[in-house]
Design a protein around this motif. Structure first.
Motif, PDB file in Angstrom:
ATOM      1  N   ALA A   1     104.371  49.263  41.617  1.00 46.58           N
ATOM      2  CA  ALA A   1     103.488  49.634  42.761  1.00 46.58           C
ATOM      3  C   ALA A   1     102.840  50.862  42.269  1.00 46.58           C
ATOM      4  CB  ALA A   1     104.212  49.793  44.087  1.00 46.58           C
ATOM      5  N   GLY A   2     102.426  50.865  41.970  1.00 47.83           N
ATOM      6  CA  GLY A   2     101.873  52.111  41.398  1.00 47.83           C
ATOM      7  C   GLY A   2     101.123  52.920  42.421  1.00 47.83           C
ATOM      8  N   VAL A   3     100.981  54.206  42.167  1.00 52.63           N
ATOM      9  CA  VAL A   3     100.289  55.112  43.074  1.00 52.63           C
ATOM     10  C   VAL A   3      98.854  55.283  42.601  1.00 52.63           C
ATOM     11  CG1 VAL A   3     100.242  57.429  44.000  1.00 52.63           C
ATOM     12  CG2 VAL A   3     102.431  56.290  43.608  1.00 52.63           C
ATOM     13  N   ALA A   4      97.885  55.064  43.504  1.00 49.84           N
ATOM     14  CA  ALA A   4      96.476  55.196  43.142  1.00 49.84           C
ATOM     15  C   ALA A   4      95.884  56.403  43.835  1.00 49.84           C
ATOM     16  CB  ALA A   4      95.698  53.939  43.551  1.00 49.84           C
ATOM     17  N   ALA A   5      94.901  57.011  43.237  1.00 44.08           N
ATOM     18  CA  ALA A   5      94.234  58.149  43.862  1.00 44.08           C
ATOM     19  C   ALA A   5      93.495  57.678  45.093  1.00 44.08           C
ATOM     20  CB  ALA A   5      93.252  58.775  42.870  1.00 44.08           C
ATOM     21  N   THR A   6      93.440  58.524  46.096  1.00 43.93           N
ATOM     22  CA  THR A   6      92.761  58.186  47.340  1.00 43.93           C
ATOM     23  C   THR A   6      91.255  58.251  47.146  1.00 43.93           C
ATOM     24  OG1 THR A   6      94.581  59.092  48.597  1.00 43.93           O
ATOM     25  CG2 THR A   6      92.486  58.862  49.747  1.00 43.93           C
ATOM     26  N   THR A   7      90.575  57.233  47.650  1.00 44.58           N
ATOM     27  CA  THR A   7      89.130  57.185  47.556  1.00 44.58           C
ATOM     28  C   THR A   7      88.499  57.972  48.687  1.00 44.58           C
ATOM     29  OG1 THR A   7      89.314  54.972  46.620  1.00 44.58           O
ATOM     30  CG2 THR A   7      87.147  55.635  47.442  1.00 44.58           C
ATOM     31  N   ALA A   8      87.521  58.795  48.384  1.00 41.40           N
ATOM     32  CA  ALA A   8      86.849  59.577  49.421  1.00 41.40           C
ATOM     33  C   ALA A   8      86.116  58.659  50.381  1.00 41.40           C
ATOM     34  CB  ALA A   8      85.872  60.552  48.771  1.00 41.40           C
ATOM     35  N   LEU A   9      86.093  59.040  51.641  1.00 50.56           N
ATOM     36  CA  LEU A   9      85.451  58.232  52.657  1.00 50.56           C
ATOM     37  C   LEU A   9      83.995  58.616  52.820  1.00 50.56           C
ATOM     38  CD1 LEU A   9      88.090  58.101  55.511  1.00 50.56           C
ATOM     39  CD2 LEU A   9      87.605  56.396  53.789  1.00 50.56           C
ATOM     40  N   ALA A  10      83.155  57.593  52.954  1.00 51.16           N
ATOM     41  CA  ALA A  10      81.770  57.813  53.350  1.00 51.16           C
ATOM     42  C   ALA A  10      81.736  57.854  54.869  1.00 51.16           C
ATOM     43  CB  ALA A  10      80.900  56.673  52.820  1.00 51.16           C
ATOM     44  N   PRO A  11      80.672  58.397  55.476  1.00 50.72           N
ATOM     45  CA  PRO A  11      80.574  58.356  56.932  1.00 50.72           C
ATOM     46  C   PRO A  11      80.685  56.919  57.422  1.00 50.72           C
ATOM     47  CG  PRO A  11      78.924  59.815  56.009  1.00 50.72           C
ATOM     48  CD  PRO A  11      79.562  59.122  54.856  1.00 50.72           C
TER      49      PRO A  11
ATOM     50  N   SER B   1     106.210  41.182  51.801  1.00 57.00           N
ATOM     51  CA  SER B   1     105.648  42.354  51.132  1.00 57.00           C
ATOM     52  C   SER B   1     106.758  43.087  50.391  1.00 57.00           C
ATOM     53  CB  SER B   1     105.001  43.304  52.136  1.00 57.00           C
ATOM     54  OG  SER B   1     104.624  44.515  51.497  1.00 57.00           O
ATOM     55  N   VAL B   2     106.513  43.373  49.107  1.00 60.76           N
ATOM     56  CA  VAL B   2     107.446  44.196  48.331  1.00 60.76           C
ATOM     57  C   VAL B   2     106.813  45.536  47.989  1.00 60.76           C
ATOM     58  CG1 VAL B   2     108.729  42.233  47.412  1.00 60.76           C
ATOM     59  CG2 VAL B   2     106.710  43.075  46.180  1.00 60.76           C
ATOM     60  N   ALA B   3     105.786  45.914  48.737  1.00 59.93           N
ATOM     61  CA  ALA B   3     105.157  47.228  48.529  1.00 59.93           C
ATOM     62  C   ALA B   3     106.212  48.314  48.608  1.00 59.93           C
ATOM     63  CB  ALA B   3     104.085  47.470  49.589  1.00 59.93           C
ATOM     64  N   GLY B   4     106.173  49.249  47.683  1.00 59.21           N
ATOM     65  CA  GLY B   4     107.115  50.352  47.689  1.00 59.21           C
ATOM     66  C   GLY B   4     108.559  49.933  47.495  1.00 59.21           C
ATOM     67  N   GLN B   5     108.770  48.837  46.770  1.00 60.29           N
ATOM     68  CA  GLN B   5     110.123  48.286  46.667  1.00 60.29           C
ATOM     69  C   GLN B   5     111.120  49.225  45.991  1.00 60.29           C
ATOM     70  OE1 GLN B   5     110.325  44.790  44.072  1.00 60.29           O
ATOM     71  NE2 GLN B   5     108.392  45.391  43.145  1.00 60.29           N
ATOM     72  N   SER B   6     110.630  50.216  45.253  1.00 58.79           N
ATOM     73  CA  SER B   6     111.542  51.150  44.587  1.00 58.79           C
ATOM     74  C   SER B   6     112.035  52.260  45.507  1.00 58.79           C
ATOM     75  CB  SER B   6     110.851  51.777  43.367  1.00 58.79           C
ATOM     76  OG  SER B   6     109.757  52.597  43.777  1.00 58.79           O
ATOM     77  N   LEU B   7     111.522  52.322  46.731  1.00 55.25           N
ATOM     78  CA  LEU B   7     111.931  53.376  47.662  1.00 55.25           C
ATOM     79  C   LEU B   7     113.405  53.274  48.021  1.00 55.25           C
ATOM     80  CD1 LEU B   7     108.892  53.354  50.118  1.00 55.25           C
ATOM     81  CD2 LEU B   7     109.521  55.242  48.598  1.00 55.25           C
TER      82      LEU B   7
ATOM     83  N   GLY C   1     114.450  43.017  50.146  1.00 53.22           N
ATOM     84  CA  GLY C   1     114.186  43.246  51.554  1.00 53.22           C
ATOM     85  C   GLY C   1     113.597  42.030  52.252  1.00 53.22           C
ATOM     86  N   ASN C   2     113.423  42.179  53.564  1.00 59.13           N
ATOM     87  CA  ASN C   2     112.887  41.074  54.369  1.00 59.13           C
ATOM     88  C   ASN C   2     111.608  41.484  55.097  1.00 59.13           C
ATOM     89  OD1 ASN C   2     113.932  42.809  56.280  1.00 59.13           O
ATOM     90  ND2 ASN C   2     115.127  41.258  57.379  1.00 59.13           N
ATOM     91  N   THR C   3     110.806  42.350  54.458  1.00 62.86           N
ATOM     92  CA  THR C   3     109.542  42.781  55.055  1.00 62.86           C
ATOM     93  C   THR C   3     108.497  41.672  54.925  1.00 62.86           C
ATOM     94  OG1 THR C   3     109.971  45.105  54.585  1.00 62.86           O
ATOM     95  CG2 THR C   3     107.672  44.474  54.946  1.00 62.86           C
ATOM     96  N   TYR C   4     107.932  41.261  56.046  1.00 64.15           N
ATOM     97  CA  TYR C   4     106.898  40.227  56.061  1.00 64.15           C
ATOM     98  C   TYR C   4     105.695  40.697  56.882  1.00 64.15           C
ATOM     99  CZ  TYR C   4     109.774  36.558  53.971  1.00 64.15           C
ATOM    100  OH  TYR C   4     110.532  35.811  53.089  1.00 64.15           O
ATOM    101  N   ILE C   5     104.526  40.207  56.505  1.00 65.30           N
ATOM    102  CA  ILE C   5     103.313  40.354  57.315  1.00 65.30           C
ATOM    103  C   ILE C   5     102.894  38.963  57.752  1.00 65.30           C
ATOM    104  CG2 ILE C   5     100.939  41.180  57.437  1.00 65.30           C
ATOM    105  CD1 ILE C   5     101.579  43.046  55.103  1.00 65.30           C
ATOM    106  N   THR C   6     102.615  38.828  59.039  1.00 64.91           N
ATOM    107  CA  THR C   6     102.189  37.551  59.605  1.00 64.91           C
ATOM    108  C   THR C   6     100.814  37.723  60.226  1.00 64.91           C
ATOM    109  OG1 THR C   6     104.490  36.972  60.100  1.00 64.91           O
ATOM    110  CG2 THR C   6     102.769  35.713  61.242  1.00 64.91           C
ATOM    111  N   CYS C   7      99.917  36.814  59.937  1.00 64.65           N
ATOM    112  CA  CYS C   7      98.549  36.861  60.471  1.00 64.65           C
ATOM    113  C   CYS C   7      98.372  35.808  61.559  1.00 64.65           C
ATOM    114  CB  CYS C   7      97.548  36.616  59.342  1.00 64.65           C
ATOM    115  SG  CYS C   7      95.827  36.528  59.882  1.00 64.65           S
ATOM    116  N   LEU C   8      97.919  36.236  62.722  1.00 64.58           N
ATOM    117  CA  LEU C   8      97.611  35.336  63.826  1.00 64.58           C
ATOM    118  C   LEU C   8      96.122  35.375  64.135  1.00 64.58           C
ATOM    119  CD1 LEU C   8     100.397  36.225  66.449  1.00 64.58           C
ATOM    120  CD2 LEU C   8     100.522  34.564  64.575  1.00 64.58           C
ATOM    121  N   ASP C   9      95.569  34.240  64.516  1.00 63.65           N
ATOM    122  CA  ASP C   9      94.193  34.162  64.991  1.00 63.65           C
ATOM    123  C   ASP C   9      94.186  34.582  66.460  1.00 63.65           C
ATOM    124  OD1 ASP C   9      91.667  33.257  66.022  1.00 63.65           O
ATOM    125  OD2 ASP C   9      91.489  31.906  64.311  1.00 63.65           O
ATOM    126  N   LEU C  10      93.466  35.652  66.780  1.00 63.70           N
ATOM    127  CA  LEU C  10      93.436  36.155  68.150  1.00 63.70           C
ATOM    128  C   LEU C  10      92.736  35.216  69.119  1.00 63.70           C
ATOM    129  CD1 LEU C  10      92.717  39.925  67.442  1.00 63.70           C
ATOM    130  CD2 LEU C  10      94.747  39.019  68.597  1.00 63.70           C
TER     131      LEU C  10
END
Length: 316
Positions: free
Chosen positions: A17-27, A269-275, A249-258
């Protein structure tokens, strides 16, 4: 965390997972089209990594102010009894995770999900309020809007609050704001189940909420940890900390149509799995130069808790 009924907190564990630099925001205003949905199997990138919040407890949720480039997090306030009493700490962060200010919200609930509304040079937070005890925790029974004022402490009777009851008889209410459509999405408990309802933010603020969609949350997803909306879809974060569900872990993201309530995708999701500890907590939408990111929060560390946020940006 949110229980599967307003009466049992532990029942939440059965809900379903590597850490990426934050991108500056435009208006930023709102993303113009808000088309498509996020590819949940795409890799995740780090936005902030292992950052301290104002208090030392677990991150519960967050929201991103895309106009001003800030992150707002909420957690249970330090101190014995704060969880059951519904006392929360709200922290304002830079996009690199530096603390810029904080507020305390006394008696509001558990902070399962929050929203933020930029307005001019100010930011208004949308949270649950009027918390009631649920076993050893607290859950809000109404929604509220208030301006962020560094160092201020609010109670449920503070004049700074504007309160809303969008669904008659609903309890266990939380909300998020879709910055691409300026819609408020609320999750609420009614007649034995959780549901999501969608309203134009302007109609809510005007005191004449116009319900656009109202769908059921599917059963069996796991421990509920937060949600975010982009366009026609809501994304639900579920899972437990490593002490309950060991790596990966058992972290999941589920997408529903509103529009229909259909479950269109679900992925681990295994984001940040080394935490260390690693508990999923909260979701939000970041918009960078007009492009959206689906963000998820993670709490870590065995002592004073730290917060990390990862994002996915691939649309399909």
């Amino acid at each position: 965390m949110t229980p599967s009924s307003p009466l049992t907190r532990r029942g939440l564990l059965k809900l379903g997972a590597g850490v990426a630099a934050t991108t500056a925001l435009a208006p930023v205003s709102a993303a113009s089209a808000a088309e498509g949905r996020f590819e949940l199997t795409a890799p995740s990138t780090s936005l902030i990594w292992r950052k301290a919040l104002q208090d030392e407890t677990v991150l519960q949720s967050f929201a991103i102010d895309n106009a001003h480039g800030h992150i707002y997090t909420v957690q249970v306030k330090n101190g014995a009894g704060s969880d059951a009493a519904g006392h929360l700490c709200l922290t304002k962060l830079s996009l690199t995770g530096s603390i810029l200010g904080h507020m305390y919200l006394m008696g509001f609930g558990h902070g399962v999900q929050i929203g933020v509304e930029p307005s001019g040079s100010a930011a208004y937070l949308w949270t649950e309020t009027d918390g009631v005890p649920v076993e050893n925790s607290s859950r809000g029974t109404r929604l509220c809007r208030f301006k962020f004022v560094n160092g201020q402490t609010l109670t449920t009777s503070s004049s700074a609050l504007t309160k809303y009851s969008l669904v008659p008889g609903a309890t266990n209410t939380t909300c998020t704001i879709d910055p691409s459509t300026d819609r408020l999405v609320t999750r609420y408990w009614s007649e034995g189940s959780f549901r999501f309802a969608v309203f134009p933010l302007a109609s809510v603020k005007a005191g004449a909420p116009e319900k656009l969609h109202d769908i059921a949350q599917p059963a069996g997803l796991g421990t509920f940890q937060g949600y975010a909306a982009y366009g026609n879809f809501v994304y639900i974060l579920t899972g437990n900390s490593y002490d309950i569900s060991p790596p990966p872990g058992n972290t999941y993201i589920t997408c529903l149509d509103l529009r229909t309530g259909e479950q269109v995708q679900r992925a681990r999701s295994v984001a940040g799995q080394s935490l260390n500890y690693r508990e999923p907590e909260g979701m939000g939408i970041q918009i960078v130069s007009g492009a959206p990111r689906l963000c998820l929060g993670l709490a870590s560390e065995p002592g004073p808790r730290l917060a990390s946020i990862f994002y996915k940006s691939e649309l399909i």
